[in-house]
Design an enzyme around this catalytic site. Structure first.
Site, PDB file in Angstrom:
ATOM      1  N   ARG A   4       0.853  -1.186   0.000  1.00 26.27           N
ATOM      2  CA  ARG A   4       0.000   0.000   0.000  1.00 26.27           C
ATOM      3  C   ARG A   4       0.888   1.235   0.000  1.00 26.27           C
ATOM      4  O   ARG A   4       2.105   1.139   0.142  1.00 26.27           O
ATOM      5  CB  ARG A   4      -0.949  -0.018   1.208  1.00 26.27           C
ATOM      6  CG  ARG A   4      -0.171  -0.380   2.475  1.00 26.27           C
ATOM      7  CD  ARG A   4      -0.590   0.330   3.679  1.00 26.27           C
ATOM      8  NE  ARG A   4      -0.482   1.748   3.568  1.00 26.27           N
ATOM      9  CZ  ARG A   4       0.652   2.447   3.751  1.00 26.27           C
ATOM     10  NH1 ARG A   4       1.803   1.843   4.009  1.00 26.27           N
ATOM     11  NH2 ARG A   4       0.648   3.753   3.659  1.00 26.27           N
ATOM     12  N   GLY A   5       0.249   2.404  -0.167  1.00 30.39           N
ATOM     13  CA  GLY A   5       1.015   3.640  -0.305  1.00 30.39           C
ATOM     14  C   GLY A   5       1.253   3.867  -1.799  1.00 30.39           C
ATOM     15  O   GLY A   5       1.650   2.938  -2.520  1.00 30.39           O
ATOM     16  N   ARG A  37      -7.126  -0.387  -7.111  1.00 27.56           N
ATOM     17  CA  ARG A  37      -7.403   0.773  -6.253  1.00 27.56           C
ATOM     18  C   ARG A  37      -7.423   2.024  -7.151  1.00 27.56           C
ATOM     19  O   ARG A  37      -6.470   2.263  -7.894  1.00 27.56           O
ATOM     20  CB  ARG A  37      -6.337   0.902  -5.154  1.00 27.56           C
ATOM     21  CG  ARG A  37      -6.299  -0.317  -4.226  1.00 27.56           C
ATOM     22  CD  ARG A  37      -5.459  -0.042  -2.989  1.00 27.56           C
ATOM     23  NE  ARG A  37      -6.123   0.885  -2.077  1.00 27.56           N
ATOM     24  CZ  ARG A  37      -5.530   1.458  -1.040  1.00 27.56           C
ATOM     25  NH1 ARG A  37      -4.246   1.222  -0.791  1.00 27.56           N
ATOM     26  NH2 ARG A  37      -6.186   2.284  -0.249  1.00 27.56           N
ATOM     27  N   GLN A  87      -2.911   3.005   9.900  1.00 30.10           N
ATOM     28  CA  GLN A  87      -1.562   2.996   9.320  1.00 30.10           C
ATOM     29  C   GLN A  87      -0.606   3.895  10.107  1.00 30.10           C
ATOM     30  O   GLN A  87       0.597   3.654  10.136  1.00 30.10           O
ATOM     31  CB  GLN A  87      -1.595   3.476   7.861  1.00 30.10           C
ATOM     32  CG  GLN A  87      -2.289   2.550   6.887  1.00 30.10           C
ATOM     33  CD  GLN A  87      -3.719   2.967   6.655  1.00 30.10           C
ATOM     34  OE1 GLN A  87      -4.390   3.425   7.567  1.00 30.10           O
ATOM     35  NE2 GLN A  87      -4.192   2.809   5.433  1.00 30.10           N
ATOM     36  N   ASP A 119      -1.676  10.780  -2.602  1.00 33.14           N
ATOM     37  CA  ASP A 119      -2.044   9.685  -3.506  1.00 33.14           C
ATOM     38  C   ASP A 119      -2.249  10.179  -4.932  1.00 33.14           C
ATOM     39  O   ASP A 119      -2.043   9.436  -5.887  1.00 33.14           O
ATOM     40  CB  ASP A 119      -3.302   8.980  -3.007  1.00 33.14           C
ATOM     41  CG  ASP A 119      -2.939   8.124  -1.805  1.00 33.14           C
ATOM     42  OD1 ASP A 119      -2.934   8.658  -0.678  1.00 33.14           O
ATOM     43  OD2 ASP A 119      -2.587   6.954  -2.008  1.00 33.14           O
ATOM     44  N   ASN A 129      -5.229  12.574  -0.340  1.00 32.87           N
ATOM     45  CA  ASN A 129      -4.407  11.752   0.569  1.00 32.87           C
ATOM     46  C   ASN A 129      -5.362  11.080   1.559  1.00 32.87           C
ATOM     47  O   ASN A 129      -6.587  11.272   1.492  1.00 32.87           O
ATOM     48  CB  ASN A 129      -3.355  12.618   1.284  1.00 32.87           C
ATOM     49  CG  ASN A 129      -2.336  11.778   2.037  1.00 32.87           C
ATOM     50  OD1 ASN A 129      -1.765  10.851   1.478  1.00 32.87           O
ATOM     51  ND2 ASN A 129      -2.109  12.072   3.308  1.00 32.87           N
TER      52      ASN A 129
HETATM   53  O1  MRU Z   1      -4.732   3.467   1.858  1.00 31.08           O
HETATM   54  P1  MRU Z   1      -3.245   3.604   1.867  1.00 31.08           P
HETATM   55  O2  MRU Z   1      -2.605   3.074   3.100  1.00 31.08           O
HETATM   56  O3  MRU Z   1      -2.612   3.061   0.593  1.00 31.08           O
HETATM   57  O4  MRU Z   1      -3.030   5.171   1.862  1.00 31.08           O
HETATM   58  C1  MRU Z   1      -1.738   5.705   1.820  1.00 31.08           C
HETATM   59  C2  MRU Z   1      -1.692   7.169   1.926  1.00 31.08           C
HETATM   60  O5  MRU Z   1      -2.685   7.854   1.997  1.00 31.08           O
HETATM   61  C3  MRU Z   1      -0.335   7.773   1.844  1.00 31.08           C
HETATM   62  O6  MRU Z   1      -0.280   8.977   2.571  1.00 31.08           O
HETATM   63  C4  MRU Z   1       0.003   8.083   0.382  1.00 31.08           C
HETATM   64  O7  MRU Z   1      -0.191   6.959  -0.427  1.00 31.08           O
HETATM   65  C5  MRU Z   1       1.387   8.556   0.224  1.00 31.08           C
HETATM   66  S1  MRU Z   1       2.547   7.279   0.477  1.00 31.08           S
HETATM   67  C6  MRU Z   1       4.119   7.864   0.243  1.00 31.08           C
END
Ligand code: MRU
Length: 342
Positions: free
Chosen positions: A45-46, A88, A194, A235, A245
């Site tokens: 993820r991320g 996603r 997270q 994101d 984000n």
């Molecule tokens: O749902 P996630 O855990 O994938 O969301 C991640 C985030 O919102 C992060 O802040 C974003 O992807 C930046 S990661 C460098």
């Protein structure tokens, strides 16, 4: 720390982030469907991490193809791209990584083996480039912070959300490496936590002072604990600087504005979607109700409860002090200033 995503020539290695911090387990992926599941189920993820993982997923699609000519190989690659894109919707890195890998295949002349070799080389280059981008943007961001910084962050924009080093946490790491005194408040980040599970785990492993607070405490901590910067990841950033984000980021930006605390977004250029004029056009993922109604597998909500669970929100550019990228910093972002990053 071990790279979050890597490739050994046959399999893609991922750290299973669903299990952290209780268990550190590596997962090895050798098929497109398994990579799609890993992204959807948030093993990986991320935004930057899923971008590179998905690109490597396209490589797996090509390697597993039985095609003997380019046309047949491209058909299998297109099918892999379709499967991986359907995981996603919000992080634009996913689409960026997949399209970039498909382009390499389309542009390479030669045998099926030649095309796969070019794709593997591209995958390795993307792994290295993501880490290099994080280190570069980290250094740019660290310069914006005072020598004694108290930083609030949300979700995990760390090494675990990228190939290595992190974006928001890259800025924090670079500040610590530059000798600044760093203290971090990490919002726990409901519903998947997270912030508590991943950001606190990473920072504690690095010996960086971190305190976890619940999301609802952001305003009172901004008011009373000397926070002098908010640093978050992204994101998808629209062409005008509006930034999607993790859910809660927008509220945090509003609260930071009220308390006159600078609000920084740290992200590689691969997170900018110049095709979208503004943040209202960013597709926002809605995830399963169970993420909110259950804790550790136990239902905690009344049966039949209505739940709304968007994974992301959009912070308008006017609330953002600066966007920090590997190519430099854009202060008070708008469409004209963002265009220099193209
Ligand atoms: O749902 P996630 O855990 O994938 O969301 C991640 C985030 O919102 C992060 O802040 C974003 O992807 C930046 S990661 C460098």
């Amino acid at each position: 720390m071990e790279r979050t995503v890597d490739y050994d020539g046959a399999r893609v290695k991922l750290i299973d982030q669903r299990l952290l911090p209780a268990e550190f387990k590596l997962v090895y992926i050798d098929a497109v469907d398994d990579m799609a599941f890993a992204i959807k189920d948030m093993i990986v993820r991320g935004a930057p991490a899923i971008g590179v993982a998905a690109a490597l997923g396209v490589v797996l699609g090509a390697k597993n193809s039985q095609a003997t000519d380019k046309a047949a190989l491209m058909a299998d690659i297109d099918s892999a791209c379709e499967t991986l894109k359907n995981t996603r919707p919000t992080a634009v890195n996913l689409f960026w990584g997949i399209d970039r890998m498909r382009d390499v295949a389309a542009k390479t002349e030669g045998s099926v083996a030649d095309i796969i070799e070019a794709m593997e080389a591209e995958g390795r280059a993307m792994l290295d480039a993501d880490e290099a981008a994080c280190r570069a943007l980290g250094a740019h961001g660290a310069e914006l912070l005072p020598d004694e910084c108290v930083i609030m962050t949300i979700c995990n924009a760390g090494a675990l959300a990228t190939v290595a080093y992190g974006t928001a946490l890259g800025v924090i790491r670079a500040a610590a490496e530059a000798g600044k005194k760093v203290k971090v408040f990490s919002l726990e980040t409901r519903p998947r936590l997270q912030g508590m599970k991943l950001t606190c785990y990473e920072l504690m492993a690095d010996g960086i002072d971190v305190t976890c607070v619940s999301d609802g405490m952001a305003g009172s901590v901004l008011r009373s604990k000397g926070v002098n910067a908010v640093v978050v990841g992204a994101d998808r950033i629209a062409a005008n600087g509006d930034t999607a984000n993790k859910i809660g980021t927008y509220s945090l930006a509003v609260e930071a504005k009220y308390h006159n605390v600078p609000f920084y977004v740290a992200a590689p250029v691969s997170t900018i979607d110049f095709n979208l004029e503004s943040g209202g056009l960013i597709p926002i993922e809605e995830r399963a109700e169970e993420e909110m109604t259950a804790l550790g597998g136990t239902r905690i909500a009344p049966e039949g409860l209505k739940v709304y669970n968007p994974a992301f929100d959009v912070t308008p550019a006017e609330l953002i002090t600066a966007i920090v990228t590997e190519k430099g910093v854009v202060k008070s972002p708008n469409a004209e200033k963002m265009a220099v990053l193209k």
